[in-house]
Motif scaffolding. Structure first.
Motif, PDB file in Angstrom:
ATOM      1  N   LEU A  13      19.161  48.480  30.871  1.00 53.89           N
ATOM      2  CA  LEU A  13      19.388  47.709  29.643  1.00 53.89           C
ATOM      3  C   LEU A  13      18.074  47.151  29.115  1.00 53.89           C
ATOM      4  O   LEU A  13      17.791  47.222  27.904  1.00 53.89           O
ATOM      5  CB  LEU A  13      20.372  46.579  29.926  1.00 53.89           C
ATOM      6  N   LEU A  14      17.261  46.604  29.992  1.00 60.24           N
ATOM      7  CA  LEU A  14      15.978  46.043  29.581  1.00 60.24           C
ATOM      8  C   LEU A  14      15.058  47.132  29.031  1.00 60.24           C
ATOM      9  O   LEU A  14      14.357  46.923  28.028  1.00 60.24           O
ATOM     10  CB  LEU A  14      15.325  45.349  30.778  1.00 60.24           C
ATOM     11  N   ALA A  15      15.079  48.307  29.656  1.00 60.13           N
ATOM     12  CA  ALA A  15      14.254  49.417  29.172  1.00 60.13           C
ATOM     13  C   ALA A  15      14.684  49.845  27.774  1.00 60.13           C
ATOM     14  O   ALA A  15      13.844  50.138  26.909  1.00 60.13           O
ATOM     15  CB  ALA A  15      14.346  50.591  30.145  1.00 60.13           C
ATOM     16  N   ASN A  16      15.991  49.874  27.525  1.00 60.89           N
ATOM     17  CA  ASN A  16      16.479  50.231  26.191  1.00 60.89           C
ATOM     18  C   ASN A  16      16.047  49.210  25.146  1.00 60.89           C
ATOM     19  O   ASN A  16      15.725  49.563  24.004  1.00 60.89           O
ATOM     20  CB  ASN A  16      18.009  50.337  26.197  1.00 60.89           C
ATOM     21  N   SER A  17      16.067  47.930  25.525  1.00 58.10           N
ATOM     22  CA  SER A  17      15.679  46.887  24.568  1.00 58.10           C
ATOM     23  C   SER A  17      14.212  47.000  24.194  1.00 58.10           C
ATOM     24  O   SER A  17      13.802  46.529  23.123  1.00 58.10           O
ATOM     25  CB  SER A  17      15.966  45.503  25.161  1.00 58.10           C
ATOM     26  N   ARG A  18      13.407  47.632  25.050  1.00 52.50           N
ATOM     27  CA  ARG A  18      11.983  47.799  24.762  1.00 52.50           C
ATOM     28  C   ARG A  18      11.683  49.106  24.038  1.00 52.50           C
ATOM     29  O   ARG A  18      10.802  49.161  23.182  1.00 52.50           O
ATOM     30  CB  ARG A  18      11.190  47.738  26.072  1.00 52.50           C
ATOM     31  N   SER A  19      12.427  50.163  24.384  1.00 51.20           N
ATOM     32  CA  SER A  19      12.147  51.474  23.794  1.00 51.20           C
ATOM     33  C   SER A  19      12.878  51.702  22.471  1.00 51.20           C
ATOM     34  O   SER A  19      12.403  52.443  21.616  1.00 51.20           O
ATOM     35  CB  SER A  19      12.514  52.590  24.781  1.00 51.20           C
ATOM     36  N   ARG A  20      14.045  51.086  22.278  1.00 52.08           N
ATOM     37  CA  ARG A  20      14.804  51.264  21.039  1.00 52.08           C
ATOM     38  C   ARG A  20      15.454  49.935  20.635  1.00 52.08           C
ATOM     39  O   ARG A  20      16.675  49.837  20.509  1.00 52.08           O
ATOM     40  CB  ARG A  20      15.870  52.350  21.218  1.00 52.08           C
ATOM     41  N   PRO A  21      14.667  48.888  20.441  1.00 50.22           N
ATOM     42  CA  PRO A  21      15.221  47.538  20.238  1.00 50.22           C
ATOM     43  C   PRO A  21      16.147  47.412  19.042  1.00 50.22           C
ATOM     44  O   PRO A  21      17.096  46.627  19.074  1.00 50.22           O
ATOM     45  CB  PRO A  21      13.968  46.666  20.070  1.00 50.22           C
ATOM     46  N   ASP A  22      15.891  48.155  17.970  1.00 44.28           N
ATOM     47  CA  ASP A  22      16.658  47.983  16.734  1.00 44.28           C
ATOM     48  C   ASP A  22      17.787  48.992  16.571  1.00 44.28           C
ATOM     49  O   ASP A  22      18.516  48.943  15.579  1.00 44.28           O
ATOM     50  CB  ASP A  22      15.717  48.063  15.523  1.00 44.28           C
ATOM     51  N   ASP A  23      17.943  49.910  17.518  1.00 45.58           N
ATOM     52  CA  ASP A  23      19.057  50.861  17.455  1.00 45.58           C
ATOM     53  C   ASP A  23      20.367  50.145  17.754  1.00 45.58           C
ATOM     54  O   ASP A  23      20.426  49.227  18.584  1.00 45.58           O
ATOM     55  CB  ASP A  23      18.867  51.994  18.469  1.00 45.58           C
ATOM     56  N   ILE A  24      21.447  50.581  17.085  1.00 41.27           N
ATOM     57  CA  ILE A  24      22.758  49.982  17.329  1.00 41.27           C
ATOM     58  C   ILE A  24      23.276  50.478  18.676  1.00 41.27           C
ATOM     59  O   ILE A  24      23.435  51.677  18.894  1.00 41.27           O
ATOM     60  CB  ILE A  24      23.752  50.338  16.214  1.00 41.27           C
ATOM     61  N   ALA A  25      23.545  49.540  19.573  1.00 43.50           N
ATOM     62  CA  ALA A  25      24.022  49.881  20.912  1.00 43.50           C
ATOM     63  C   ALA A  25      25.522  49.731  21.039  1.00 43.50           C
ATOM     64  O   ALA A  25      26.168  50.468  21.780  1.00 43.50           O
ATOM     65  CB  ALA A  25      23.339  48.988  21.946  1.00 43.50           C
ATOM     66  N   LEU A  26      26.083  48.790  20.320  1.00 40.53           N
ATOM     67  CA  LEU A  26      27.489  48.437  20.521  1.00 40.53           C
ATOM     68  C   LEU A  26      28.089  47.970  19.201  1.00 40.53           C
ATOM     69  O   LEU A  26      27.445  47.258  18.426  1.00 40.53           O
ATOM     70  CB  LEU A  26      27.574  47.331  21.577  1.00 40.53           C
ATOM     71  N   ARG A  27      29.327  48.386  18.985  1.00 35.07           N
ATOM     72  CA  ARG A  27      30.081  47.908  17.823  1.00 35.07           C
ATOM     73  C   ARG A  27      31.474  47.487  18.278  1.00 35.07           C
ATOM     74  O   ARG A  27      32.064  48.115  19.157  1.00 35.07           O
ATOM     75  CB  ARG A  27      30.197  48.990  16.742  1.00 35.07           C
TER      76      ARG A  27
END
Length: 380
Positions: A13-27
């Motif tokens: 989760l932390l890696a995703n927040s750094r590599s794609r911070p502005d991508d929509i992860a959840l709706r």
């Protein structure tokens, strides 16, 4: 030099927040409107929850009991428990009240997340009560006069310092319970390294990527759901969507048109029955022509007509218009139902729940109204 692969769910989760911070992860659909969260927002919220739990005394020796239908709050607070090196005990929310209360009492759960006000009232009466009972929605909370009951949103409002992620790859991330046929209480525990290893296998086999859309229509109360939906979502970085509730899930699926469906045998059987209700009566002339079209006649024109006049409309009815990864978690489908979906162009692939269930050796189990009790004060 390539980065070392993340070895725990919080690390991914932390890696995703750094590599794609502005991508929509959840709706999450709420009051008819899709609410969005980015990977950065998710990581921040999980860390805020972990800090709030830590401030309340939650530590490695505790376990968070989660009783909820599929909703983002349940998922994120479960991840917060794993952030602190502990585990989330995911309980099927459809159990009768007496069974939920008996199980929570025997597990000795000090920290509980409950979705419904009805469940909160039930758990408040435990003796002793939980140290912290987190309620998913603050509406109606005023009717519960207990200082240890707090609304989920209040955990996010306090000034907090984000705690370090304490999970290690061999830590248990999720635990499940069920009554066993031998009269003992069975437990399934799944570690971070198991989840990530099997998720990577699924991603490679199904060629999943960040472009996928998945719908979480069932509670994460089974090993299959966390293995083949939750962990792949984190690793592949695709978008996870939550239906508004169980009554709207079919409409929400039609609106969304997911590319990835991870359902149980019950899911596919229910969708099969829904389609059968839309078809002409068996033995009728219309049904005969429809079945011919489903089988596909010779020639390009026959196949084209079969697709646009029969297969595509039927797939639209159940929200499978775009699905390319229809996964079946656990028990396989009856041949008749599997063949019907295949005729629609939906080739369902079975992914078994590989983890073993083990009876707890140190406790005796007695049946209680169709459920079982674990006679132990030890943590799950």
């Amino acid at each position: 030099m390539s980065e070392t692969p993340a070895r725990t769910l919080p690390a991914v989760l932390l890696a995703n927040s750094r590599s794609r911070p502005d991508d929509i992860a959840l709706r999450h659909k709420y009051l008819g409107i899709w609410q969005e969260r980015t990977w950065q927002q998710l990581a921040d919220e999980v860390q805020k929850l972990a800090a709030a739990l830590q401030q309340q005394g939650f530590c490695r020796d505790d376990a968070l009991l989660v009783i909820s239908e599929p909703r983002p709050q349940a998922l994120l607070i479960a991840l917060a428990a794993t952030w602190l090196g502990s585990e989330a005990v995911l309980l099927e929310p459809g159990l009768p009240k007496a069974q939920v209360q008996a199980l929570a009492k025997e597990l000795g759960s000090r920290f509980v997340f409950a979705e419904a006000l009805e469940q909160v009232r039930l758990l408040v009466d435990l003796a002793p009560p939980p140290q912290l009972l987190i309620y998913a929605d603050s509406r109606g909370l005023g009717a519960v006069a207990a200082g240890f009951v707090q609304a989920y949103d209040t955990l996010l409002d306090r000034p907090q310092v984000f705690p370090e992620a304490l999970a290690s790859e061999r830590d248990v991330a999720f635990t499940f319970y069920r009554p066993g046929a031998d009269g003992r209480f069975e437990r399934q525990r799944i570690r971070h390294d198991e989840l990530l290893r099997e998720a990577r296998q699924l991603i490679a086999s199904e060629r999943l990527g960040p472009h996928e859309e998945a719908l979480a229509a069932r509670a994460f109360a089974t090993g299959g759901q966390v293995r083949y939906l939750l962990a792949p979502w984190l690793l592949a970085g695709f978008r996870l969507n939550f239906a508004e509730n169980g009554l709207t899930r079919d409409n929400d699926r039609r609106e969304l048109g997911p590319t990835l469906v991870a359902g149980t045998r019950g899911t596919y059987e229910r969708l099969y029955r829904l389609l059968q209700q839309r078809l002409p009566e068996p033995g009728s002339r219309r049904r005969h022509w429809l079945e011919l079209a489903l089988r596909g006649g010779p020639g390009h024109l026959a196949r084209w007509l079969g697709h646009w006049l029969v297969r595509r409309p039927l797939r639209d009815v159940i929200g499978f218009s775009r699905v390319r990864a229809p996964l079946l978690l656990g028990e396989p489908l009856p041949d008749e139902i599997a063949a019907f979906f295949a005729a629609l162009g939906v080739v369902v692939r079975t992914w078994p729940d590989a983890a073993s269930w083990q009876a707890t050796e140190e406790v005796a189990i007695e049946p209680v109204d169709g459920w079982v009790e674990e006679r132990s004060g030890r943590r799950p």
